[in-house]
Design a protein around this motif. Sequence first.
Motif, short mmCIF file in Angstrom:
data_model
loop_
_atom_site.label_atom_id
_atom_site.label_comp_id
_atom_site.label_asym_id
_atom_site.label_seq_id
_atom_site.Cartn_x
_atom_site.Cartn_y
_atom_site.Cartn_z
N THR A 108 49.78 61.49 49.72
CA THR A 108 48.67 60.55 49.62
C THR A 108 48.85 59.62 48.43
O THR A 108 48.65 58.41 48.53
CB THR A 108 47.33 61.30 49.50
OG1 THR A 108 47.17 62.13 50.66
CG2 THR A 108 46.16 60.35 49.39
N LEU A 109 49.25 60.19 47.28
CA LEU A 109 49.45 59.37 46.08
C LEU A 109 50.62 58.41 46.25
O LEU A 109 50.53 57.25 45.84
CB LEU A 109 49.67 60.28 44.87
CG LEU A 109 48.46 61.10 44.44
CD1 LEU A 109 48.85 62.09 43.35
CD2 LEU A 109 47.34 60.19 43.96
N VAL A 110 51.71 58.88 46.85
CA VAL A 110 52.86 58.02 47.07
C VAL A 110 52.48 56.87 48.00
O VAL A 110 52.81 55.71 47.75
CB VAL A 110 54.05 58.83 47.64
CG1 VAL A 110 55.16 57.91 48.13
CG2 VAL A 110 54.59 59.79 46.59
N SER A 111 51.75 57.19 49.05
CA SER A 111 51.32 56.18 50.01
C SER A 111 50.37 55.17 49.36
O SER A 111 50.49 53.97 49.58
CB SER A 111 50.64 56.86 51.20
OG SER A 111 50.18 55.90 52.11
N ALA A 112 49.44 55.67 48.54
CA ALA A 112 48.49 54.78 47.87
C ALA A 112 49.20 53.83 46.91
O ALA A 112 48.73 52.72 46.67
CB ALA A 112 47.44 55.61 47.11
N ALA A 113 50.32 54.27 46.37
CA ALA A 113 51.10 53.43 45.45
C ALA A 113 51.95 52.42 46.21
O ALA A 113 52.65 51.61 45.60
CB ALA A 113 51.97 54.30 44.56
N GLY A 114 51.91 52.49 47.55
CA GLY A 114 52.69 51.56 48.36
C GLY A 114 54.17 51.90 48.41
O GLY A 114 54.98 51.06 48.75
N GLU A 115 54.50 53.14 48.07
CA GLU A 115 55.89 53.57 48.06
C GLU A 115 56.21 54.34 49.34
O GLU A 115 55.31 54.81 50.04
CB GLU A 115 56.16 54.47 46.85
CG GLU A 115 55.90 53.81 45.51
CD GLU A 115 56.91 52.74 45.19
OE1 GLU A 115 58.09 52.88 45.58
OE2 GLU A 115 56.52 51.76 44.53
N GLU A 116 57.47 54.50 49.61
CA GLU A 116 57.93 55.29 50.75
C GLU A 116 58.08 56.75 50.30
O GLU A 116 58.55 57.01 49.20
CB GLU A 116 59.28 54.75 51.23
CG GLU A 116 59.59 55.16 52.65
CD GLU A 116 60.79 54.39 53.19
OE1 GLU A 116 61.72 55.06 53.65
OE2 GLU A 116 60.78 53.15 53.11
N THR A 117 57.69 57.68 51.16
CA THR A 117 57.78 59.09 50.82
C THR A 117 59.24 59.50 50.64
O THR A 117 60.05 59.29 51.53
CB THR A 117 57.15 59.96 51.94
OG1 THR A 117 55.79 59.58 52.11
CG2 THR A 117 57.21 61.44 51.59
N PRO A 118 59.58 60.09 49.46
CA PRO A 118 60.95 60.55 49.24
C PRO A 118 61.33 61.61 50.27
O PRO A 118 60.49 62.41 50.70
CB PRO A 118 60.93 61.15 47.84
CG PRO A 118 59.73 60.57 47.19
CD PRO A 118 58.75 60.30 48.29
N GLN A 119 62.59 61.64 50.67
CA GLN A 119 63.06 62.58 51.67
C GLN A 119 62.81 64.02 51.24
O GLN A 119 62.45 64.87 52.05
CB GLN A 119 64.54 62.34 51.94
CG GLN A 119 65.05 63.02 53.19
CD GLN A 119 66.48 62.58 53.50
OE1 GLN A 119 67.21 62.13 52.64
NE2 GLN A 119 66.86 62.73 54.75
N SER A 120 62.98 64.31 49.95
CA SER A 120 62.78 65.68 49.45
C SER A 120 61.32 66.11 49.59
O SER A 120 61.04 67.26 49.93
CB SER A 120 63.22 65.79 47.99
OG SER A 120 62.50 64.88 47.19
#
Length: 66
Positions: free
Chosen positions: A4-16
């Motif tokens: 949720t935090l990664v998405s809110a930052a407009g970033e792509e979810t890291p594969q790990s």
Amino acid sequence: MSQTLVSAAGEETPQSLAAMYNNVIAHGMGILRQGDEFELVSVTDTAPEADRFRLPAEPMQIPVNR
């Protein structure tokens, strides 16, 4: 929460992170403890006392310098 935090930052979810999430879901697990900082010790349907949320001082407005 991390996704949720990664998405809110407009970033792509890291594969790990995606791999960890998929592993947790695949095994029907969840996170109940993280390091020594958080540990779930009990769950009840009793509402907590309001005093537990009382601030040590009255709230204040922090000035913003522009």
